[in-house]
Design an enzyme around this catalytic site. Structure first.
Site, mmCIF file in Angstrom:
data_model
loop_
_atom_site.group_PDB
_atom_site.id
_atom_site.type_symbol
_atom_site.label_atom_id
_atom_site.label_comp_id
_atom_site.label_asym_id
_atom_site.label_seq_id
_atom_site.Cartn_x
_atom_site.Cartn_y
_atom_site.Cartn_z
ATOM 1 N N SER A 117 0.828 -1.204 0.000
ATOM 2 C CA SER A 117 0.000 0.000 0.000
ATOM 3 C C SER A 117 0.861 1.252 0.000
ATOM 4 C CB SER A 117 -0.896 0.004 1.245
ATOM 5 O OG SER A 117 -1.519 1.260 1.433
ATOM 6 N N TYR A 141 -2.026 0.474 9.945
ATOM 7 C CA TYR A 141 -2.222 -0.258 8.693
ATOM 8 C C TYR A 141 -0.987 -0.135 7.807
ATOM 9 C CZ TYR A 141 -3.674 -1.084 3.892
ATOM 10 O OH TYR A 141 -3.727 -1.527 2.594
ATOM 11 N N LYS A 145 2.064 -3.059 6.686
ATOM 12 C CA LYS A 145 2.541 -3.369 5.334
ATOM 13 C C LYS A 145 4.055 -3.182 5.235
ATOM 14 C CE LYS A 145 -1.462 -4.272 3.328
ATOM 15 N NZ LYS A 145 -1.784 -5.575 2.713
#
Length: 324
Positions: A117, A141, A145
Site C-alpha cells: 500500500s 495499517y 505493510k
C-alpha cells in the site's frame, strides 16, 4: 502455473483471480470470508481458511499443490480502524503473514506477490511519490505493510523466496464484465460510499476535512482501476517467473483527484443528487497521495487502460446498479 491466492474472494483479490484464470493459470483461493464473498470467486477453487493457521495451509498445499507461486491479499485494510485497534492489525497483517510465509516456504513456493500500500510512505515529502521515498507510515495499517516488506527481504536471504511488493494507491471501479466489484460492510472507501448515496442507500456522503493544504481544502488521492491493478499482479508474477529480481513497485495513475472532484464526478456520471456532510479530519490521513508508477511501466510493462476517473466511476456504478 499453479497459484495460491489468499484473500481471493475480496475486492482486489477477486479481480486478480480473474486476470490469472484468463491468462491460463490454475488458481486456488484461500479466504476466511470475513470480508470476502464466495460468489466473487470465478474460475478457481475456493478453500475457506485462515492465513494464520499454518497447519491448515500446509494441509491445503498437500491436497491441492504443489504451488509455484502465491499472491497475498488477505489483510485488514481500514486506516481509521487500525488507529483504534493496532493490535488487531499487527496480529492479522503481520503475524498472520508470518505464518503464511513459513508454510509457503516449507511447501516449496518460489515466487510471492504481495499486496502492499501507499500507506507505507506516510505524509509524502514530494509528489508524485517514487519507490525510494522514505517510509514513514502514519497509521498501524501502513506500518503493518512496511513490516511485511521487511520480512520478505529476510525470507529471501534465508530461503530464496523471490517476491514483488506492489504498493498501490486507491483501488476503484469494478470488473467491466460485471462479474465482481467492491463490497464492504460497512463501506468506507470514497467512490462506493458516494455511489451508495447516489443510489439512495446511504443518507449522505461525508467529507473528512475541508482545511487540508490543497486547492479545494479536501484530500487528494490517486485512484487506479481495480482491473488495472489485477493486470499488474499478473505481470509481476510473470516478471518473477522470467528471472526478475525481488523489488517494490508503485501502482497508480500518476494523477490526483480531490475528494470534492470525486463527489462531483459521481454526480455527473450517475445523474443523481445526494447530501454531503462535512466532517473533521480522520487521524492518520495524509493530505496528498499521488504515485509515480514509471518503474512499473518500465520494468513490468504495465499499461493501465481503464483508469480515467470517469471509467472508474462508471464501472463501479454499473456494479452498484446490480444491487450490490
Amino acid at each position: 502455473m499453479k497459484v495460491l491466492v489468499t484473500g481471493g474472494a475480496g475486492y482486489v483479490g477477486s479481480h486478480a483471480v480473474l486476470a490469472l484464470v484468463e491468462a491460463g493459470h490454475e488458481v486456488v483461493v484461500l479466504d476466511d470470508l470475513s470480508t470476502g464473498h464466495q460468489e466473487a470467486v470465478h474460475g478457481a477453487r475456493l478453500v475457506v481458511g485462515d492465513i494464520a493457521d499454518g497447519e491448515a495451509i500446509s494441509a491445503l498445499m498437500g491436497a491441492w499443490g504443489p504451488f509455484e507461486a502465491a499472491m497475498h491479499f488477505a489483510a485488514r485494510t481500514q486506516v481509521g480502524e487500525s488507529m483504534a485497534d493496532p493490535g488487531g492489525y499487527f496480529s492479522v497483517n503481520v503475524a498472520g503473514t508470518l505464518s503464511l510465509l513459513r508454510a509457503l516456504v516449507a511447501g516449496g513456493v518460489r515466487w510471492f506477490v504481495f499486496s502492499s500500500s501507499a500507506a507505507v510512505y506516510g505524509e509524502p515529502q514530494r509528489t508524485p511519490i517514487p519507490e525510494d521515498h522514505p517510509l514513514a507510515p502514519t497509521n498501524p495499517y501502513g506500518e503493518s505493510k512496511r513490516m511485511v516488506e521487511s520480512m520478505l527481504r529476510w525470507f529471501e536471504k534465508a530461503h530464496g523466496l523471490r517476491w514483488v511488493s506492489l504498493r498501490y494507491f486507491n483501488a476503484a471501479g469494478a470488473d467491466p464484465g460485471g462479474r465482481t466489484g467492491e463490497r464492504h460492510a460497512p463501506e468506507t472507501h470514497l467512490i462506493p460510499s458516494v455511489l451508495l448515496a447516489a443510489a439512495g442507500r446511504r443518507e449522505a456522503v461525508e467529507i473528512f476535512g475541508t482545511d487540508w493544504p490543497t486547492a479545494d481544502g479536501t484530500c487528494i488521492r490517486d485512484f487506479i482501476h481495480v482491473s488495472d491493478l489485477a493486470e499488474a499482479h499478473r505481470l509481476a508474477l510473470g516478471y518473477l517467473a522470467s528471472g526478475g529480481e525481488s523489488d517494490v513497485f508503485n501502482l497508480g495513475s500518476g494523477h490526483g483527484w480531490s475528494v470534492r472532484e470525486v463527489v462531483e464526478t459521481c454526480r455527473r456520471i450517475t445523474g443523481r443528487d445526494f447530501a454531503v456532510r462535512l466532517a473533521p479530519r480522520r487521524p492518520g490521513d495524509p493530505a496528498v497521495l499521488v504515485a509515480s508508477a514509471d518503474k512499473a511501466r518500465a520494468r513490468l510493462g504495465w499499461r493501465p487502460r481503464l483508469s480515467s476517473l470517469d471509467e472508474m466511476v462508471a464501472t463501479a456504478w454499473a456494479w452498484h446498479q446490480k444491487g450490490y
